[in-house]
Design an enzyme around this catalytic site. Structure first.
Site, PDB file in Angstrom:
ATOM      1  N   HIS A   1      -3.459  -4.077  -1.206  1.00  0.00           N
ATOM      2  CA  HIS A   1      -3.921  -3.525   0.079  1.00  0.00           C
ATOM      3  C   HIS A   1      -4.895  -4.481   0.773  1.00  0.00           C
ATOM      4  CE1 HIS A   1      -6.618  -2.100  -3.057  1.00  0.00           C
ATOM      5  NE2 HIS A   1      -7.557  -1.934  -2.159  1.00  0.00           N
TER       6      HIS A   1
ATOM      7  N   THR B   1     -14.984   5.471  -3.143  1.00  0.00           N
ATOM      8  CA  THR B   1     -16.337   4.982  -2.851  1.00  0.00           C
ATOM      9  C   THR B   1     -17.294   6.170  -2.783  1.00  0.00           C
ATOM     10  OG1 THR B   1     -15.414   3.157  -1.570  1.00  0.00           O
ATOM     11  CG2 THR B   1     -17.734   3.674  -1.197  1.00  0.00           C
TER      12      THR B   1
ATOM     13  N   ASP C   1      -8.356   5.203   4.508  1.00  0.00           N
ATOM     14  CA  ASP C   1      -8.651   4.132   5.468  1.00  0.00           C
ATOM     15  C   ASP C   1      -8.215   4.528   6.878  1.00  0.00           C
ATOM     16  OD1 ASP C   1      -9.853   2.358   3.823  1.00  0.00           O
ATOM     17  OD2 ASP C   1      -8.155   0.993   3.638  1.00  0.00           O
TER      18      ASP C   1
ATOM     19  N   LYS D   1     -17.353  -2.243  -5.171  1.00  0.00           N
ATOM     20  CA  LYS D   1     -17.919  -0.883  -5.273  1.00  0.00           C
ATOM     21  C   LYS D   1     -19.266  -0.868  -5.998  1.00  0.00           C
ATOM     22  CE  LYS D   1     -13.932   2.193  -4.716  1.00  0.00           C
ATOM     23  NZ  LYS D   1     -12.912   1.300  -4.194  1.00  0.00           N
TER      24      LYS D   1
ATOM     25  N   ARG E   1     -10.828  -4.182  13.476  1.00  0.00           N
ATOM     26  CA  ARG E   1     -10.333  -4.265  14.852  1.00  0.00           C
ATOM     27  C   ARG E   1     -10.812  -3.067  15.682  1.00  0.00           C
ATOM     28  NH1 ARG E   1      -6.233  -2.306  17.750  1.00  0.00           N
ATOM     29  NH2 ARG E   1      -5.431  -3.638  19.397  1.00  0.00           N
TER      30      ARG E   1
ATOM     31  N   ASP F   1     -13.839  -7.552  -0.769  1.00  0.00           N
ATOM     32  CA  ASP F   1     -13.797  -8.474  -1.906  1.00  0.00           C
ATOM     33  C   ASP F   1     -12.772  -9.547  -1.570  1.00  0.00           C
ATOM     34  OD1 ASP F   1     -13.409  -9.755  -4.344  1.00  0.00           O
ATOM     35  OD2 ASP F   1     -12.058  -8.189  -5.041  1.00  0.00           O
TER      36      ASP F   1
ATOM     37  N   THR G   1     -14.899   6.706   2.148  1.00  0.00           N
ATOM     38  CA  THR G   1     -13.541   6.824   1.620  1.00  0.00           C
ATOM     39  C   THR G   1     -13.645   7.396   0.203  1.00  0.00           C
ATOM     40  OG1 THR G   1     -13.682   4.467   1.051  1.00  0.00           O
ATOM     41  CG2 THR G   1     -12.426   5.049   3.029  1.00  0.00           C
ATOM     42  N   GLY G   2     -12.548   8.022  -0.273  1.00  0.00           N
ATOM     43  CA  GLY G   2     -12.596   8.868  -1.461  1.00  0.00           C
ATOM     44  C   GLY G   2     -13.283   8.295  -2.691  1.00  0.00           C
TER      45      GLY G   2
ATOM     46  N   ASP H   1      -5.745  -3.851   4.419  1.00  0.00           N
ATOM     47  CA  ASP H   1      -6.317  -2.566   4.832  1.00  0.00           C
ATOM     48  C   ASP H   1      -7.531  -2.683   5.748  1.00  0.00           C
ATOM     49  OD1 ASP H   1      -4.359  -1.367   3.420  1.00  0.00           O
ATOM     50  OD2 ASP H   1      -5.632  -0.524   1.856  1.00  0.00           O
TER      51      ASP H   1
ATOM     52  N   HIS I   1     -14.035  -2.226  -1.391  1.00  0.00           N
ATOM     53  CA  HIS I   1     -12.955  -2.609  -2.304  1.00  0.00           C
ATOM     54  C   HIS I   1     -13.449  -2.444  -3.737  1.00  0.00           C
ATOM     55  CE1 HIS I   1     -10.747  -5.275   0.811  1.00  0.00           C
ATOM     56  NE2 HIS I   1     -10.298  -4.042   0.792  1.00  0.00           N
TER      57      HIS I   1
ATOM     58  N   SER J   1      -8.756   8.988  -0.723  1.00  0.00           N
ATOM     59  CA  SER J   1      -8.822   7.632  -1.249  1.00  0.00           C
ATOM     60  C   SER J   1      -8.264   6.670  -0.188  1.00  0.00           C
ATOM     61  CB  SER J   1      -7.986   7.570  -2.528  1.00  0.00           C
ATOM     62  OG  SER J   1      -7.505   6.268  -2.721  1.00  0.00           O
ATOM     63  N   GLY J   2      -8.900   5.517  -0.047  1.00  0.00           N
ATOM     64  CA  GLY J   2      -8.454   4.561   0.969  1.00  0.00           C
ATOM     65  C   GLY J   2      -6.981   4.233   0.858  1.00  0.00           C
TER      66      GLY J   2
HETATM   67  O1  LIG Z   1      -9.500   1.391   0.675  1.00  0.00           O
HETATM   68  C1  LIG Z   1     -10.679   1.128   0.613  1.00  0.00           C
HETATM   69  C2  LIG Z   1     -11.256  -0.058   1.332  1.00  0.00           C
HETATM   70  O2  LIG Z   1     -10.304  -0.668   2.189  1.00  0.00           O
HETATM   71  C3  LIG Z   1     -11.596   1.964  -0.191  1.00  0.00           C
HETATM   72  O3  LIG Z   1     -11.040   3.216  -0.527  1.00  0.00           O
HETATM   73  P1  LIG Z   1     -11.645   4.008  -1.747  1.00  0.00           P
HETATM   74  O4  LIG Z   1     -13.094   4.153  -1.507  1.00  0.00           O
HETATM   75  O5  LIG Z   1     -10.964   5.349  -1.773  1.00  0.00           O
HETATM   76  O6  LIG Z   1     -11.319   3.188  -2.971  1.00  0.00           O
END
Ligand SMILES: O=C(CO)COP(=O)(O)O
Length: 152
Positions: free
Chosen positions: A91, A41, A64, A16, A100, A84, A38-39, A94, A12, A58-59
């Site tokens: 989100h 990160t 995600d 990060k 799960r 976080d 994820t993008g 997410d 999150h 990107s998440g």
């Molecule tokens: O969505 C995320 C964690 O749930 C992270 O995605 P990003 O790394 O693209 O921000």
């Protein structure tokens, strides 16, 4: 799982910097493995460390879900997901499907730095590890699926 692990990294926004600092501090150990992120990160990791990582979307834009599909298909051995929990955000939910599907598929998962430290220092990181089988489907669920397929 092989001796070389397939590690997914995601965090999150507020977490990060912690993940980037953790990855930098553990660069040597992490280079032995195959990294996916994820993008956003991933881009941060590429900018702030010498690590190589395959970056998904990107998440928030589907990364995600891409990651969830990889976990469900057994293409990820270890998920490092720094959340976080203190900042409400759109989100917020997410990570729940990722946790799960990781639990079901016997994917190793770290939701914070301390757990990630313990995992990275495990002797199993360098060794092959037969993943325990996913739990069998509940009989009631199996019956419903069979009924829908006309098998029951
Ligand atoms: O969505 C995320 C964690 O749930 C992270 O995605 P990003 O790394 O693209 O921000």
């Amino acid at each position: 799982m092989d001796g070389q692990k397939r590690i997914a990294l995601s965090a999150h926004d507020a977490a990060k910097p912690t993940l980037a600092a953790w990855a930098f501090a553990n660069e040597r150990a992490l280079t032995a493995h195959r990294l996916t992120a994820t993008g956003n990160t991933g881009r941060l990791l590429l900018a702030q460390t010498n690590l190589k990582a395959d970056c998904l979307r990107s998440g928030a834009l589907g990364g995600d879900m891409e990651l969830g599909a990889m976990i469900a298909e057994g293409r990820i051995d270890l998920l490092i997901l720094f959340t976080d929990p203190l900042t409400p955000k759109p989100h917020d939910l997410d990570p729940a499907p990722l946790v799960r599907v990781a639990a079901i598929s016997q994917t190793v998962i770290a939701l914070n730095e301390a757990t990630a430290d313990f995992i990275l220092r495990s002797e199993l990181m360098a060794r092959p590890y037969p993943r325990p089988h996913a739990p069998p489907a509940l009989p009631a669920v199996t019956q419903r699926i069979d009924a829908r397929k006309g098998l029951a």
